[in-house]
Structure formats: C-alpha cells, structure tokens
Design a protein around this motif. Structure first.
Motif, PDB file in Angstrom:
ATOM      1  N   SER A   1     -41.674  25.632-103.656  1.00 44.14           N
ATOM      2  CA  SER A   1     -41.717  24.252-103.169  1.00 44.14           C
ATOM      3  C   SER A   1     -40.366  23.756-102.663  1.00 44.14           C
ATOM      4  O   SER A   1     -40.283  22.667-102.087  1.00 44.14           O
ATOM      5  N   THR A   2     -39.316  24.525-102.863  1.00 39.32           N
ATOM      6  CA  THR A   2     -37.985  24.099-102.419  1.00 39.32           C
ATOM      7  C   THR A   2     -37.387  24.998-101.335  1.00 39.32           C
ATOM      8  O   THR A   2     -36.621  24.542-100.500  1.00 39.32           O
ATOM      9  N   ILE A   3     -37.753  26.284-101.344  1.00 43.54           N
ATOM     10  CA  ILE A   3     -37.162  27.232-100.397  1.00 43.54           C
ATOM     11  C   ILE A   3     -38.206  27.811 -99.450  1.00 43.54           C
ATOM     12  O   ILE A   3     -38.128  27.669 -98.230  1.00 43.54           O
ATOM     13  N   TRP A   4     -39.224  28.486-100.008  1.00 43.51           N
ATOM     14  CA  TRP A   4     -40.199  29.187 -99.168  1.00 43.51           C
ATOM     15  C   TRP A   4     -41.079  28.239 -98.362  1.00 43.51           C
ATOM     16  O   TRP A   4     -41.660  28.652 -97.356  1.00 43.51           O
ATOM     17  N   VAL A   5     -41.191  26.992 -98.783  1.00 45.00           N
ATOM     18  CA  VAL A   5     -42.083  26.050 -98.109  1.00 45.00           C
ATOM     19  C   VAL A   5     -41.688  25.838 -96.646  1.00 45.00           C
ATOM     20  O   VAL A   5     -42.539  25.550 -95.800  1.00 45.00           O
ATOM     21  N   TYR A   6     -40.411  26.008 -96.319  1.00 44.97           N
ATOM     22  CA  TYR A   6     -39.951  25.838 -94.940  1.00 44.97           C
ATOM     23  C   TYR A   6     -39.302  27.107 -94.391  1.00 44.97           C
ATOM     24  O   TYR A   6     -38.478  27.052 -93.487  1.00 44.97           O
ATOM     25  N   LYS A   7     -39.710  28.257 -94.949  1.00 42.47           N
ATOM     26  CA  LYS A   7     -39.214  29.538 -94.450  1.00 42.47           C
ATOM     27  C   LYS A   7     -40.218  30.050 -93.418  1.00 42.47           C
ATOM     28  O   LYS A   7     -41.088  30.876 -93.700  1.00 42.47           O
TER      29      LYS A   7
END
Length: 451
Positions: A175-181
């Motif tokens: 929810s902090t890194i992969w969500v916008y990868k």
C-alpha cells in the motif's frame, strides 16, 4: 437468581441475544438507506465469530505479558471489526462521495489488510481447531476430554502469529510502494492479412483508474508520462474512472488531458462509473452525476463510446473502434451494454477492436455473436490486486471468480482469423489500497502481420 445468571449458558445467551438485536437493527437500517450494502451486515457477524475463534487460541501466548500489553493487544485485535462496523453505519448516514478520502479509503482499507493477515494466520491454526473439535466431541460422548496443549500446539500458535505479522507487513509495503510501481506489459499480435497501413500500429490500454482512491496526483503524472513515452498511435481506456461519483475527478483533469495519441483516445464506462455504489437524494442527482462525468471526458479530449462506434481511417485501411457500456455475465453487476445497438448499421473494418469493461462479456456474447472483433479489450478484475506473477507462475484469487482475469487469451475464429481478448490489470485500486504481486498496468499492444 444471581446463581442462575452465572451459569455458563446465560453467560453466552445474553450477549448472543444482544448481538442478534444489534445485527438485526443494523440490517434493517441498511435496507432502508443503502439496500445494496445490507447483505454485508450478516458478514460482520461471521467476522466476529472468526475473530473470536482465532483470538481465543492466540491470547494464551500473552499470559506472561503484562496486563496493559494484553489489553492493548485485544483492543488492536478488535479494532478492524469496529472500523468496518462504524464505516457501515457511517455510509447509512453520510453518502460515500461526501466522505474525506482517508475515512473512505484508507481506514476501511487498513481494516481489510488486517483481515487478510488474519486469514493467513488461520492456516497453521486449522490443525489446532480440528484437535479442539475432536476433544469436544470425545468429551461429550465419552466424558473424557483429551489434552489440547503441548509443544506442537504452541508451535502452531506461534507460527500463526509469525506468518500473520509477515502478511500484514507485506500488505503495508503493497500500500506504500508497490501500489504505484507501474509495469508496462508489451504484447505483439500476429494478425492474418493485416493491411500494410496497420503494420506496427501501437495501441496503449489503460483501465480502472479509480481516481477516488488516489491520495495525490503526482503518481498519476508519472503514469501518464510513461504512456506518452511509448509513442502510442491510439490510447484506449476500458472503464472505471471513479469509485462512487464524478466529484472524484477533481484535480486530475489537467494530467489526463496530457495523453497524446495522433489517432485519438477512446474510452468506455465501467460498473463504478454509473454511481450505483452510493446513495443519491433524488434520481435527478444521480443523472447529474453521470452528466458531469461525460462532460469530464469531453474536457480532457477523450472520446467516450456509449454503445457506439468510430471508424478510424489509416491510409486505405479501416479500423473499427467499438465501445459498449458495462455488460456483465454475472448478476452482481448491472447491464447497461447493448451490442445490437452498438453494431446497428455498422460493417466491420480491416481490423476491429471492441472496448468492453467486463471480460465475462467476451465468452458470454462476443464470441457467440460478434466474432468479427479481432481484439476485445477489458479490465475490471484488477487481478484482485493480489497474487503471484514471477518465475513462470501466474496466480491470483481472481482466477476463482473470472475465467479470464489478466493478460492475453486467444480463441480461433471460424473464418481462420484469431480472436484476442486482453484483460488489463488496472492502474488504480479500490478496497485494498495497495498491490501485492499484481502491479498496476500500462499495456502496449503492437499489431504485426502473421507470416
């Protein structure tokens, strides 16, 4: 009288009656205010039982901890259920579109993350539950209850805590890194008798933006920069611009208007775009919401296809772009699409693309009656935002709900030309505010002539 109420049956009966009355009252309230969500009330009761069974097994690990630590753990344990209950009560009073993003997205999202971790925690505890059931049955019939403790039981309980904590940590990273990868998936389609003018045509697909779930416009800007860097000839969007209402598009229009494609940007509506998942004071308010969303598409220069088609001429070749409104083979989603209306008086081109949000449409109707479409583009599933796509493995819980849940599917055409379905994994998110294993997708599809 006091002795009677201290008996075991009354210790359980009175809270059970109180809980039943509360659940019934909540269900009736939701039926009057938001009937679409009333079915979630009994689900909360199941969650309570689920929580209680697991807590009963792991709380014994806290015996050596101080009373403050134990109480804090118990409060944290029940917090997700309390959040979901308050959220459900809140939505019966305040429309979802009027809530602040944090309360509407991240608070229930964190509760969902906690329950996903608890489900993982349940795996090593299943043998413990089976032993406890066996002990109860044996004690009932034979009057002798076998022991349900020991090193193996202790190990399984500790393992439950460990993998549950590990799962929650992974969901937090999601929810902090992969969500916008953002991940670009490149696909080359080999087409029989493809005209020279369409050779190398680059189509970029986006889907399921769910703008109401983005806390900031900055990640979306990065995604659109990636889209333009692919130098697409055509860009398509396969639905779900918003979660609940058109008000969610505020602050994103100037970014989406930057999409550049010389042959145009085409879009269709998804199930979330109609305003069916929130309450409206009047039918006119809901209609106005839809009109506002349509105006938004016009303002950013995207051509919205609502059971309609567009013929794109590329030199001497004709490319047919058709867009159907949301059409689902399942009863859970309203069906607005009308293929007969979409194709009325329309002849197929040299290459034919159908935009249809829900991939169940492909098997249920497109392959049966409209096989002239070489390529159908869909979204909707998000790949459940959770799964494994690595080392040759491709799995997600979405596979148990959708036959086609992500990527490319090929079906041989009766006339010798293949039919393709591509399901985009979505760029945004909803419910769980993150991604684990199934990254947000930008699709690049290139047409090539089949030798």
């Amino acid at each position: 009288m006091k002795g009677i109420f201290q008996q075991g049956i009354f210790k359980w009966l009175i809270p059970a009656i109180a809980g039943f009355v509360l659940i019934t009252a909540l269900y009736l309230l939701m039926q009057n205010t938001m009937p679409k969500y009333a079915g979630r009330v009994p689900f909360l009761l199941l969650l309570f039982i689920f929580d209680w069974l697991i807590l009963k097994n792991i709380v014994v690990l806290l015996k050596k901890c101080g009373s403050i630590t134990r109480r804090l753990f118990i409060v944290l344990w029940w917090s997700p259920l309390a959040v979901l209950l308050l959220f459900l009560l809140g939505t019966s009073v305040f429309p979802l579109q009027s809530m602040d993003k944090f309360w509407r997205i991240y608070l229930p999202g964190i509760a969902l993350m906690a329950y996903l971790a608890k489900i993982i925690m349940l795996i090593p505890l299943l043998p413990v539950f089976l032993l406890q059931i066996k002990a109860r049955v044996t004690g009932f019939f034979f009057g002798k209850t076998p022991a349900t403790s020991g090193k193996s039981i202790l190990f399984l309980r500790r393992m439950g805590i460990f993998i549950g904590s590990l799962a929650f940590a992974g969901l937090l990273i999601g929810s902090t890194i992969w969500v916008y990868k953002f991940k670009i998936h490149s696909v080359s389609l080999q087409i029989e008798e493809l005209p020279d003018a369409l050779e190398g045509l680059r189509i970029v697909q986006l889907s399921d933006l769910h703008l109401g779930s983005w806390m900031s416009a900055a990640p979306l800007q990065r995604a659109i920069d990636k889209v333009n860097a692919l130098n697409p000839d055509i860009v398509v969007f396969t639905g779900d611009m918003v979660n609940y209402s058109s008000a969610e598009v505020k602050g994103f229009g100037n970014i989406l208007a930057q999409v550049r494609a010389p042959l145009g940007v085409y879009a269709v509506l998804g199930n979330h775009d109609y305003g069916d998942y929130t309450s409206w004071k009047t039918p006119e308010d809901k209609e106005e919401n839809m009109n506002d969303l349509i105006d938004f598409y016009k303002s950013i220069g995207w051509k919205l296809l609502r059971n309609s088609t567009e013929v794109i001429s590329i030199d001497s070749a004709r490319l047919l772009m058709a867009g159907v409104e949301n059409w689902s083979a399942t009863a859970r989603f309203k069906r607005y699409g009308d293929m007969a209306k979409t194709m009325e008086g329309v002849t197929y081109g040299d290459f034919n693309i159908l935009l249809s949000h829900d991939p169940t449409h492909w098997d249920a109707e497109v392959l049966e009656n409209y096989r002239g479409f070489d390529l159908t583009l869909s979204g909707h599933t998000h790949g459940m935002q959770l799964g494994i796509e690595a080392l040759g493995m491709k799995w997600s819980p979405a596979r148990y709900m959708y036959k086609h849940w992500a990527g490319l599917t090929i079906q041989g055409n009766r006339n010798g030309r293949d039919n393709y379905l591509y399901v985009n994994r979505g760029l945004g998110h909803i419910a769980y505010p993150g991604r684990v294993g199934i990254l947000p997708e930008i699709t690049l599809i290139t047409l090539a002539r089949k030798d």
